[in-house]
Scaffold this motif. Structure first.
Motif, PDB file in Angstrom:
ATOM      1  N   ALA A  66       0.829  -1.202   0.000  1.00  0.00           N
ATOM      2  CA  ALA A  66       0.000   0.000   0.000  1.00  0.00           C
ATOM      3  C   ALA A  66       0.864   1.253   0.000  1.00  0.00           C
ATOM      4  O   ALA A  66       0.559   2.232  -0.699  1.00  0.00           O
ATOM      5  CB  ALA A  66      -0.936  -0.004   1.211  1.00  0.00           C
ATOM      6  N   SER A  80      -5.361   0.621   3.810  1.00  0.00           N
ATOM      7  CA  SER A  80      -4.571  -0.395   4.509  1.00  0.00           C
ATOM      8  C   SER A  80      -4.700  -0.201   6.005  1.00  0.00           C
ATOM      9  O   SER A  80      -5.145   0.848   6.484  1.00  0.00           O
ATOM     10  CB  SER A  80      -3.100  -0.319   4.092  1.00  0.00           C
ATOM     11  OG  SER A  80      -2.525   0.924   4.460  1.00  0.00           O
ATOM     12  N   ASN A  89      -4.519  -4.752   2.972  1.00  0.00           N
ATOM     13  CA  ASN A  89      -4.758  -3.613   2.090  1.00  0.00           C
ATOM     14  C   ASN A  89      -5.934  -3.904   1.187  1.00  0.00           C
ATOM     15  O   ASN A  89      -6.318  -5.059   0.968  1.00  0.00           O
ATOM     16  CB  ASN A  89      -3.504  -3.203   1.296  1.00  0.00           C
ATOM     17  CG  ASN A  89      -3.192  -4.069   0.089  1.00  0.00           C
ATOM     18  OD1 ASN A  89      -4.070  -4.486  -0.663  1.00  0.00           O
ATOM     19  ND2 ASN A  89      -1.905  -4.335  -0.114  1.00  0.00           N
TER      20      ASN A  89
END
Length: 280
Positions: A66, A80, A89
């Motif tokens: 992420a 996330s 995420n």
């Protein structure tokens, strides 16, 4: 701590996304992935990381990915956080078919069909775009190259191992290689000697060629027994030349240059794009 999946989507993630439907996509190597369709915010890939033996870093891989995606600014809906077993995420789903599946009809060990140059160009373009942003992927493989609907190009997914910018220390970890079937010799050598390596754009180019090769022929780029341990696999990649490139058409010649032993002798991903485009 070692966990065993697959895991259901945690309640707090479920409440945030409000799924209309969910489908388990995969659960392996410390990652459970769900295809989630929401009622008002589109479709997501939801990844749940959890620790495995001997790879506890898989628990933080979704958060690391992420962080990479946010720096690339490729998507505007990346979420996330943490959950009981690690991190998670949620990122927009990429519609399409993997390179490996797309080339399956023409795959043959001895007599593969000529691969689709448009597909190859789309894959090379996705990699060149990532490299132009200053990032090496570190885990290029056929299932991470998604060929979108007609005219949509290709998507290079699974960026948890990418290197090129700063990620939070709490979610960072050393690079210990990827799926060995696509490792460049210098990556395998470094892991054998030091236990770690540094992902490079040159190694990504090699991995792209290895991905094309196995997708077209069914062969790994270097021969070793199916039941070989990872150390044995990597030693074979270091010691042996790659298999002869028996892929018909102009792509075979391009692949030869991409799989040069010396990383400096390989073309860049942008150069590969040009060579494939000129072959149309």
């Amino acid at each position: 701590m070692t966990s065993t999946g697959p895991y259901e989507i945690p309640a707090h993630v479920h409440s945030a996304l409000l799924p209309q439907s969910t489908r388990l996509v995969v659960d392996r190597r410390g990652s459970t992935v769900w295809d989630v369709q929401t009622s008002n915010d589109g479709r997501y890939a939801v990844k749940l990381g959890y620790p495995t033996e001997p790879h506890p870093w898989t628990a933080v891989a979704p958060a690391r990915e992420a962080a990479v995606l946010r720096q690339l600014d490729r998507v505007d809906r990346v979420y996330s956080g943490e959950w009981d077993e690690g991190t998670w995420n949620a990122q927009p789903w990429h519609e399409g078919v993997s390179l490996f599946d797309a080339w399956q009809p023409g795959r043959h060990h001895k007599h593969p069909k000529e691969p689709d140059l448009a597909d190859a160009h789309a894959c090379a373009t996705a990699l060149a775009t990532l490299h132009a942003a200053g990032w090496a992927h570190g885990d290029v493989q056929p299932n991470h190259l998604i060929l979108g609907p007609a005219g949509a190009g290709a998507f290079l997914i699974d960026l948890a191992l990418a290197r090129g910018g700063k990620v939070p220390d709490i979610f960072d970890f050393q690079y210990r290689g990827c799926l060995v079937h696509y490792e460049a010799p210098e990556i395998s050598q470094s892991i054998l000697e030091f236990g770690t390596a540094t992902p490079t754009m040159e190694a990504d180019v090699y991995a792209l060629a290895a991905s094309w090769f196995i997708s077209a022929t069914g062969w790994r780029h270097v021969s070793y027994p199916d039941d070989a341990e990872r150390k044995e696999q990597r030693q074979a990649i270091v010691d042996k030349p790659h298999r002869p490139i028996n892929v018909p058409g102009p792509l075979g010649k391009v692949m030869e240059s991409m799989m040069c032993r010396n990383p400096a002798d390989r073309p860049t991903a942008a150069e590969v794009c040009g060579e494939v485009r000129n072959a149309f």
